[in-house]
Design an enzyme around this catalytic site. Structure first.
Site, PDB file in Angstrom:
ATOM      1  N   LEU A  48      -0.809   6.941   4.604  1.00  0.00           N
ATOM      2  CA  LEU A  48       0.989   6.830   4.311  1.00  0.00           C
ATOM      3  C   LEU A  48       1.583   6.537   5.599  1.00  0.00           C
ATOM      4  O   LEU A  48       1.176   6.955   6.647  1.00  0.00           O
ATOM      5  CB  LEU A  48       1.398   8.192   3.848  1.00  0.00           C
ATOM      6  CG  LEU A  48       0.854   8.514   2.146  1.00  0.00           C
ATOM      7  CD1 LEU A  48       1.244  10.387   2.119  1.00  0.00           C
ATOM      8  CD2 LEU A  48       1.714   7.807   1.295  1.00  0.00           C
ATOM      9  N   ASP A  49       2.492   5.825   5.350  1.00  0.00           N
ATOM     10  CA  ASP A  49       3.461   5.294   6.451  1.00  0.00           C
ATOM     11  C   ASP A  49       3.903   6.449   7.107  1.00  0.00           C
ATOM     12  O   ASP A  49       4.247   7.637   6.355  1.00  0.00           O
ATOM     13  CB  ASP A  49       4.496   4.334   6.191  1.00  0.00           C
ATOM     14  CG  ASP A  49       3.781   2.782   5.565  1.00  0.00           C
ATOM     15  OD1 ASP A  49       2.735   2.762   6.144  1.00  0.00           O
ATOM     16  OD2 ASP A  49       4.473   2.144   4.857  1.00  0.00           O
ATOM     17  N   PRO A  50       4.532   6.555   8.343  1.00  0.00           N
ATOM     18  CA  PRO A  50       5.118   7.605   9.072  1.00  0.00           C
ATOM     19  C   PRO A  50       6.395   7.860   8.467  1.00  0.00           C
ATOM     20  O   PRO A  50       6.578   9.322   8.117  1.00  0.00           O
ATOM     21  CB  PRO A  50       5.324   7.083  10.648  1.00  0.00           C
ATOM     22  CG  PRO A  50       4.279   6.037  10.741  1.00  0.00           C
ATOM     23  CD  PRO A  50       4.000   5.293   9.471  1.00  0.00           C
ATOM     24  N   ALA A  52       6.592   8.061   5.136  1.00  0.00           N
ATOM     25  CA  ALA A  52       6.543   8.722   4.025  1.00  0.00           C
ATOM     26  C   ALA A  52       5.755   9.918   4.210  1.00  0.00           C
ATOM     27  O   ALA A  52       5.477  10.520   5.148  1.00  0.00           O
ATOM     28  CB  ALA A  52       5.593   7.569   3.146  1.00  0.00           C
ATOM     29  N   ARG A 183       6.542  -1.023  -0.399  1.00  0.00           N
ATOM     30  CA  ARG A 183       7.567  -1.693   0.522  1.00  0.00           C
ATOM     31  C   ARG A 183       7.744  -2.900  -0.324  1.00  0.00           C
ATOM     32  O   ARG A 183       8.848  -3.658  -0.412  1.00  0.00           O
ATOM     33  CB  ARG A 183       7.088  -1.859   1.752  1.00  0.00           C
ATOM     34  CG  ARG A 183       7.329  -0.429   2.626  1.00  0.00           C
ATOM     35  CD  ARG A 183       7.075  -0.433   4.201  1.00  0.00           C
ATOM     36  NE  ARG A 183       5.430  -0.673   4.228  1.00  0.00           N
ATOM     37  CZ  ARG A 183       4.939  -1.436   4.913  1.00  0.00           C
ATOM     38  NH1 ARG A 183       5.385  -2.242   5.686  1.00  0.00           N
ATOM     39  NH2 ARG A 183       3.597  -1.349   4.962  1.00  0.00           N
TER      40      ARG A 183
END
Length: 308
Positions: A48-50, A52, A183
């Site tokens: 997961l992206d930071p 998220a 995204r």
């Protein structure tokens, strides 16, 4: 004196359903969990992206042998986008590239519009992603101002539904296949609306058969590490439950023995194709296998310990 953790020096096996907080990378969260459990081996099942938060299954010990199967699993997200603004990364962490006016939107029309994004589709991965190009991560090239051509990938949006529409912010819930970049989906939605968009909040609520109800936060986990060490072990799902939605094949001891030696075996009434869980009668789960073209079960991932 600080109480010594009972995990020290032991092999720990199982899976933790972590609620990753915003502001930390998936690897950063993984390392903190690994340290808390003092696990020798650990891995997550899809980053997961930071920006998220939400469900990040973390596999410890022998469970890491099965983590790749959850990478293949469908996932569910709750997403919030800001309309009218396009950024370099497709989310709020990027720099603003463009701004556009947002026309007045009718909720019912937008809900119907979103449903048009469901189904199989080709998606081009973003430059800010961990995919490699000639041995280099795309996001590292992007930070150098380098953009390269990326091959599109087929993904599937199983369901997508509107959850919020207010003040140029659009929220939706999406259930999608592996490899779907949220995204990019948000940017595609913004482009189709004629105003652009980027993600401002993202929460993962499901990975395969695992949902948000059994998650534990990193803060709660660290608190338990100081106050109730015994509870830490109880939070781990046994290795045998990770793929509990797969069909199971019950095996007598002789057949289980041959599978453990790497040999394929023929089992009456086994599924005709696909992956199966291997269960030895009286002993339980010991790995996964795949049905071969001639109807045998071939061992693929064998588990030698389920608890530590």
């Amino acid at each position: 004196m600080k109480k010594q953790r009972r995990f020290q020096g032991q092999d720990i096996h199982g899976m933790l359903l972590l609620d990753k907080p915003v502001g930390i990378s998936s690897n950063g969260a993984l390392q903190r969990v690994k340290q808390i459990y003092q696990a020798r081996k650990a891995g997550h099942t899809g980053s997961l992206d930071p920006l998220a938060n939400g469900l990040l299954p973390i596999c410890l010990g022998e469970a890491t042998k099965l983590s790749g199967f959850l990478l293949e699993a469908d996932k569910r997200y709750q997403v919030m986008c800001r309309l009218g603004v396009v950024t370099t990364t497709g989310d709020a962490d990027g720099e603003v590239l463009e701004t556009h006016p947002v026309n007045e939107l009718d909720r019912d029309e937008v809900a119907k519009f979103l449903s048009g994004f469901s189904g199989p589709q080709e998606q081009v991965p973003p430059m800010y992603s961990a995919i490699k190009h000639q041995g280099q991560r795309l996001y590292k090239l992007a930070r150098q101002g380098i953009e390269v051509e990326r091959k599109s990938r087929q993904v599937t949006i199983h369901t997508i539904k509107l959850t919020e529409l207010v003040n140029n912010e659009l929220g939706f819930e999406v259930f999608c296949s592996k490899g779907t970049y949220i995204r990019t989906l948000a940017e595609d939605i913004g482009r189709a609306l004629g105003c652009g968009a980027h993600v401002i909040a993202l929460r993962r609520t499901q990975v395969g058969s695992f949902g948000a109800s059994d998650m534990i936060s990193l803060e709660e986990l660290e608190m338990l590490a100081e106050t109730n060490v015994e509870a830490l072990g109880n939070l781990l799902l046994p290795v045998g439950q990770i793929l509990a939605d797969w069909p199971a094949v019950n095996l007598i001891a002789d057949l289980a023995y041959y599978l453990r030696q790497g040999q394929s075996v023929r089992v009456p009434q086994a599924p005709s194709e696909g992956w199966v869980r291997l269960i030895e009668c009286g002993k339980g789960f010991f790995g996964v296998g795949r049905i071969t073209e001639d109807g045998r079960i071939a061992p693929r991932r064998l588990i030698f310990s389920q608890s530590g």
